[in-house]
Design an enzyme around this catalytic site. Structure first.
Site, PDB file in Angstrom:
ATOM      1  N   ASP A  19       0.845  -1.172   0.000  1.00 17.10           N
ATOM      2  CA  ASP A  19       0.000   0.000   0.000  1.00 17.10           C
ATOM      3  C   ASP A  19       0.894   1.241   0.000  1.00 17.10           C
ATOM      4  OD1 ASP A  19      -2.003   1.799   0.480  1.00 17.10           O
ATOM      5  OD2 ASP A  19      -2.909   0.665   2.115  1.00 17.10           O
ATOM      6  N   ASP A 111      -3.139   2.650  -5.710  1.00 15.50           N
ATOM      7  CA  ASP A 111      -2.038   2.674  -4.740  1.00 15.50           C
ATOM      8  C   ASP A 111      -1.868   1.370  -3.969  1.00 15.50           C
ATOM      9  OD1 ASP A 111      -4.368   2.908  -3.293  1.00 15.50           O
ATOM     10  OD2 ASP A 111      -3.511   4.251  -1.798  1.00 15.50           O
ATOM     11  N   GLU A 112      -2.472   0.290  -4.430  1.00 12.77           N
ATOM     12  CA  GLU A 112      -2.376  -0.980  -3.703  1.00 12.77           C
ATOM     13  C   GLU A 112      -2.205  -2.137  -4.661  1.00 12.77           C
ATOM     14  OE1 GLU A 112      -5.584  -2.059  -1.032  1.00 12.77           O
ATOM     15  OE2 GLU A 112      -6.016   0.061  -0.736  1.00 12.77           O
TER      16      GLU A 112
END
Length: 438
Positions: A19, A111-112
């Site tokens: 993350d 974002d992960e």
DNA sequence: TCTGGGGTCCTAGGACCC
DNA sequence: TCTGGGGTCCTAGGACCC
């Protein structure tokens, strides 16, 4: 409750969740190093914080906080409009780095990601913990900001790990220590358990994730449907949720919504907002070579309720004029001149790939093919000169409005992302009236 | 999270058919 | 005209995610 391991086998599968810390703000700091160490906040175009750097968080800035309030507690805050082009670019580099270790990577969101590193100990001559640490170190070094990672026997536990310590944490949760982590988490902190389920669990005297994990299977089967049953199994260390490693090629539906401030009851303005949303949805349709067979249009009222209609199209289309005209016909079924509206939206559904499109070469389909060629040209111009250089006449008022607000959402890429030798172009915008009744 | 934008999956229930 | 049972397909809406 006794302290007892939930699973003996520590890593039947080794799933890593990674993350990006304060991702949007970090991207801005990475691109412009002068911003490092400063409280950076993105979301300027909407007037509320979308993402904030840890420096800003330390000063008490939280998500959705208004910029005017932020200035009070943090006068030196740097506000920037969201720049999704940059974030997507860095996101791609993020996935690429992880893919150097395994091709089993799920791009879960901008974002992960999840990565399956099962079986890599021998070839890499490292234990799982070292491998996870190495991937994280590569990301931190090459992207210029930090990531948080969690390693577990499945996706749900890996997510508990990546959230455990932030920013820049790395948390390893083998099967035999799952229970120690779950004892300290409330059910609503678990991926897949939202406010509804967690409120219900509270009534059943289940508060922590460990209490849920310890419930027996019949109880869970009786009270919950499939998704929670599966989450329960993962909390107990089983591997249930597969990684989706195929990159997304298509969509089941495409939605475009825009809020405008202040709210309005102006029919023409609201319709042009809807028109612009339709245009944007169609751009995305065409980018994926899709056409839609049905759609819904809706207006969002001031009290956050919706007023909308659903329409089945007479044929597949990706041409905005077609859809704008349909919306025009039905607009008054959802619009009331006495009501204030804060947003409009469109959802296109029943999407099909263009090759499946029927080829009846009489009448409307011919015109439709011509329109498709026309819009292909429009897409090319807009790619070159910036989104909405050419746009529908019916969206005119909405475009004027967003220019007036200084909205950068549609602007071409910022200068340091431009390819070498490329210069910034002056923006020009041309409304286009094709087969429209304005 | 007093409220931004964009998605997915699941289930219940109705329509329709044999 | 009345009354079973069973299957499939579709849709609306709920819940959840980032």
């Amino acid at each position: 409750m006794q302290d007892q391991p939930l699973s003996i086998n520590s890593f039947p599968r080794a799933i890593l969740h990674i993350d990006g810390d304060a991702f949007f703000a970090s991207c801005e700091q990475s691109r412009d190093p002068r911003l490092k160490g400063k409280p950076v906040i993105t979301g300027k175009e909407r007037g509320i914080a979308a993402s904030m750097s840890y420096e800003a968080k330390a000063r008490g800035v939280t998500r959705a906080m208004r910029l005017s309030d932020i200035k009070k507690i943090c006068p030196d805050a740097v506000f920037l409009p969201s720049d999704y082009e940059t974030y997507s670019l860095l996101s791609k580099r993020f996935y690429e780095i992880v893919r150097r270790y395994t091709s089993d990577v799920e791009e879960y969101s901008i974002d992960e990601c999840f990565a399956d590193i099962t079986g890599l100990r021998r070839p890499l001559r490292m234990n799982y913990s070292r491998i996870a640490g190495k991937i994280k170190a590569d990301l931190d070094a090459e992207l210029g900001f930090t990531f948080s990672a969690g390693l577990g026997p499945n996706k749900t536990i890996a997510k508990v790990g990546s959230k455990w310590k932030k920013p820049s944490g790395l948390t390893i949760i083998p099967g035999y220590s799952i229970h120690r982590y779950l004892a300290k988490k409330y059910t609503e902190d678990i991926w897949g358990i939202g406010p509804q389920t967690s409120a219900y669990l509270k009534k059943e005297k289940v508060n922590t994730a460990l209490e849920l994990a310890r419930k027996n299977e019949e109880w869970v089967r009786e009270k919950f449907t499939k998704p929670i049953q599966e989450t329960w199994r993962e909390l107990n260390g089983q591997f249930v949720f597969e990684l989706e490693t195929e990159s997304k090629e298509s969509y089941a539906s495409i939605q475009k919504v825009r809020t405008f401030t202040p709210p309005s009851r102006d029919r023409g303005f609201i319709f042009s907002q809807l028109s612009k949303n339709i245009e944007n949805a169609c751009i995305k349709l065409r980018r994926y070579s899709l056409s839609a067979k049905s759609g819904s249009f809706f207006l969002k009222l001031q009290n956050f309720r919706y007023s909308g209609i659903e329409v089945k199209f007479s044929r597949l289309t990706s041409v905005p004029n077609d859809i704008v005209n349909i919306a025009r016909i039905h607009f008054d079924e959802m619009y009331n001149s006495r009501t204030l509206y804060r947003a409009t939206g469109v959802t296109l559904s029943k999407l099909e790939e263009d090759k499946n499109k029927q080829l009846d070469l009489f009448g409307e389909a011919v015109r439709s093919e011509e329109m498709k060629r026309l819009f292909k040209g429009v897409d090319e111009v807009n790619d070159k000169f910036g989104k909405h250089t050419i746009y529908l006449g019916s969206s005119f008022a909405a475009n004027k409005f967003s220019q007036h607000l200084g909205d950068r959402g549609d602007a071409p890429q910022r200068k340091n992302l431009l390819a070498r030798g490329e210069t910034k172009r002056k923006r020009l915008a041309i409304p286009m009236f094709v087969g429209e009744v304005v």
